[in-house]
Design a protein around this motif. Structure first.
Motif, mmCIF file in Angstrom:
data_model
loop_
_atom_site.group_PDB
_atom_site.id
_atom_site.type_symbol
_atom_site.label_atom_id
_atom_site.label_comp_id
_atom_site.label_asym_id
_atom_site.label_seq_id
_atom_site.Cartn_x
_atom_site.Cartn_y
_atom_site.Cartn_z
ATOM 1 N N ARG A 1 -25.794 3.829 -46.348
ATOM 2 C CA ARG A 1 -24.883 2.837 -45.753
ATOM 3 C C ARG A 1 -23.449 3.343 -45.758
ATOM 4 N NH1 ARG A 1 -23.486 -3.166 -48.280
ATOM 5 N NH2 ARG A 1 -21.980 -3.785 -46.688
ATOM 6 N N TYR A 2 -23.023 3.906 -46.884
ATOM 7 C CA TYR A 2 -21.669 4.448 -47.005
ATOM 8 C C TYR A 2 -21.740 5.943 -46.715
ATOM 9 C CZ TYR A 2 -20.330 -0.025 -48.922
ATOM 10 O OH TYR A 2 -20.088 -1.368 -49.070
ATOM 11 N N ARG A 3 -21.394 6.292 -45.483
ATOM 12 C CA ARG A 3 -21.484 7.671 -45.024
ATOM 13 C C ARG A 3 -20.403 7.888 -43.965
ATOM 14 N NH1 ARG A 3 -23.793 7.233 -39.994
ATOM 15 N NH2 ARG A 3 -25.036 5.360 -39.629
ATOM 16 N N PRO A 4 -20.057 9.129 -43.691
ATOM 17 C CA PRO A 4 -19.060 9.382 -42.640
ATOM 18 C C PRO A 4 -19.534 8.834 -41.294
ATOM 19 C CG PRO A 4 -19.407 11.343 -43.971
ATOM 20 C CD PRO A 4 -20.467 10.364 -44.382
ATOM 21 N N ARG A 5 -18.649 8.119 -40.619
ATOM 22 C CA ARG A 5 -18.942 7.582 -39.291
ATOM 23 C C ARG A 5 -17.801 7.953 -38.339
ATOM 24 N NH1 ARG A 5 -21.266 3.368 -42.452
ATOM 25 N NH2 ARG A 5 -23.272 2.611 -41.648
ATOM 26 N N PRO A 6 -17.671 9.209 -37.974
ATOM 27 C CA PRO A 6 -16.560 9.604 -37.100
ATOM 28 C C PRO A 6 -16.576 8.886 -35.759
ATOM 29 C CG PRO A 6 -18.183 11.380 -37.314
ATOM 30 C CD PRO A 6 -18.528 10.361 -38.343
ATOM 31 N N GLU A 7 -17.756 8.460 -35.328
ATOM 32 C CA GLU A 7 -17.851 7.764 -34.038
ATOM 33 C C GLU A 7 -17.212 6.381 -34.086
ATOM 34 O OE1 GLU A 7 -21.342 6.360 -36.426
ATOM 35 O OE2 GLU A 7 -20.325 8.282 -36.099
ATOM 36 N N ARG A 8 -16.966 5.834 -35.296
ATOM 37 C CA ARG A 8 -16.361 4.511 -35.430
ATOM 38 C C ARG A 8 -14.846 4.574 -35.621
ATOM 39 N NH1 ARG A 8 -17.402 0.426 -33.712
ATOM 40 N NH2 ARG A 8 -16.844 -0.893 -35.485
ATOM 41 N N ARG A 9 -14.317 5.758 -35.838
ATOM 42 C CA ARG A 9 -12.907 5.910 -36.190
ATOM 43 C C ARG A 9 -11.969 5.281 -35.168
ATOM 44 N NH1 ARG A 9 -9.917 9.478 -39.463
ATOM 45 N NH2 ARG A 9 -7.890 10.107 -38.630
ATOM 46 N N ASP A 10 -12.077 5.676 -33.910
ATOM 47 C CA ASP A 10 -11.154 5.165 -32.895
ATOM 48 C C ASP A 10 -11.368 3.692 -32.611
ATOM 49 O OD1 ASP A 10 -9.812 7.553 -32.644
ATOM 50 O OD2 ASP A 10 -10.938 8.226 -30.892
ATOM 51 N N ALA A 11 -12.627 3.234 -32.632
ATOM 52 C CA ALA A 11 -12.907 1.819 -32.348
ATOM 53 C C ALA A 11 -12.271 0.920 -33.396
ATOM 54 C CB ALA A 11 -14.416 1.589 -32.281
ATOM 55 N N VAL A 12 -12.398 1.288 -34.663
ATOM 56 C CA VAL A 12 -11.806 0.486 -35.729
ATOM 57 C C VAL A 12 -10.286 0.510 -35.632
ATOM 58 C CG1 VAL A 12 -11.538 0.267 -38.235
ATOM 59 C CG2 VAL A 12 -13.786 0.774 -37.261
ATOM 60 N N ARG A 13 -9.729 1.670 -35.372
ATOM 61 C CA ARG A 13 -8.268 1.775 -35.261
ATOM 62 C C ARG A 13 -7.744 0.956 -34.081
ATOM 63 N NH1 ARG A 13 -5.638 7.322 -37.078
ATOM 64 N NH2 ARG A 13 -6.702 7.612 -39.064
ATOM 65 N N THR A 14 -8.430 1.016 -32.966
ATOM 66 C CA THR A 14 -8.000 0.237 -31.812
ATOM 67 C C THR A 14 -8.020 -1.247 -32.123
ATOM 68 O OG1 THR A 14 -8.771 1.921 -30.251
ATOM 69 C CG2 THR A 14 -8.509 -0.318 -29.404
ATOM 70 N N ALA A 15 -9.065 -1.710 -32.791
ATOM 71 C CA ALA A 15 -9.178 -3.131 -33.143
ATOM 72 C C ALA A 15 -8.054 -3.572 -34.069
ATOM 73 C CB ALA A 15 -10.531 -3.397 -33.787
#
Length: 205
Positions: free
Chosen positions: A12-26
Motif C-alpha cells: 500500500r505504501y510504495r512509490p507512486r510517481p504516476e500520482r505526483r502531478d495529480a496530487v500537486r495539481t489538486a
C-alpha cells in the motif's frame, strides 16, 4: 524482553510517481516545487511548534518550496500556524494545511522529503510509511525514530527548529537523482526491517 516493531504494508505504501502531478495539481502546488510533507495530528507531542518556527526561515531560503501538513486538527486556527501566518503572511500561500486525510499514501507521492518534528514518539508509523513510499525523512531523534531511519535519512535533536531547518536544507540541496536514490534506500530499509511480513514472522517466533 522481545521487541516486535510495527509492520508497514509496503504494498500500500510504495512509490507512486504516476500520482505526483495529480496530487500537486489538486493542492495547487507547482509541478517543479520542492515539497516537504508532514503527517501528524495536532498534538503538543508532535512538534508543530518546532515545525512552524523552522518554516519561516526555511521557506525564505527556498522560494520554490511548498509544505503540506496533514492530520486531525491541522488548519490555520491552530496557534502555531496562525502565528506563522501573522509573522510571515507572504509565505502562507506555500503552506497547505490539509486537516485529516485518508489518502496519505497518495500525499507522500507529491513530496520530496518527509518531516517529523516530534518531541516524543513510540514507533512513528508516519516515518516508516513515508520511507516505504520512497520519500527521504528528516526526523527528530525521539522514540524509535532514529532506529527506523537508520542511515537512510537525517535525524536531529528534538525541540531545535534551527537544526530541523538545516537538515531540510541538506535534503533540498541534493540532486534529484541523489534524493531519489536516498528514498529508494529508505524504502528498502523498511521492506527489510519493518514490513508486515517481517512483523508477522517476529510475532510467530
Amino acid at each position: 524482553w522481545a521487541v516486535v516493531p510495527n509492520g508497514i504494508d509496503v504494498a500500500r505504501y510504495r512509490p507512486r510517481p504516476e500520482r505526483r502531478d495529480a496530487v500537486r495539481t489538486a493542492l495547487g502546488i507547482p509541478s517543479d516545487a520542492f515539497v516537504l510533507g508532514v503527517v501528524a495530528r495536532h498534538d503538543p507531542m508532535k512538534g508543530h511548534d518546532v515545525l512552524a518556527v523552522a518554516l519561516g526561515p526555511w521557506l525564505a531560503r527556498w522560494p520554490a518550496a511548498h509544505v503540506l501538513v496533514a492530520g486531525a486538527g491541522i488548519d490555520w486556527q491552530a496557534p502555531e500556524y496562525s502565528a506563522l501566518k501573522a509573522a510571515t503572511p507572504e509565505l502562507a500561500s506555500r503552506v497547505h494545511l490539509l486537516g485529516l486525510r485518508r489518502d496519505v499514501a497518495d500525499l507522500w507521492s507529491a513530496c520530496d522529503v518527509a518531516g517529523s518534528p516530534s518531541h516524543g514518539e513510540g514507533f512513528a508509523n508516519a516515518i516508516a510509511e513515508a520511507m516505504a513510499c520512497g520519500v527521504p525523512v528528516v526526523a527528530t531523534a525521539v522514540g524509535d525514530s532514529a532506529q527506523i531511519v537508520g542511515g537512510e535519512g537525517v535525524t536531529v535533536p528534538p525541540a531545535d527548529p534551527g537544526a530541523f531547518a538545516a537538515a531540510l536544507d541538506r535534503v533540498a540541496s541534493l540532486t534529484p537523482a541523489d534524493r531519489q536514490a536516498l528514498g529508494l534506500r529508505a524504502r528498502q530499509r523498511v521492506a527489510e526491517a519493518f514490513s508486515l511480513d517481517v512483523a508477522a514472522a517476529r510475532y510467530l517466533d
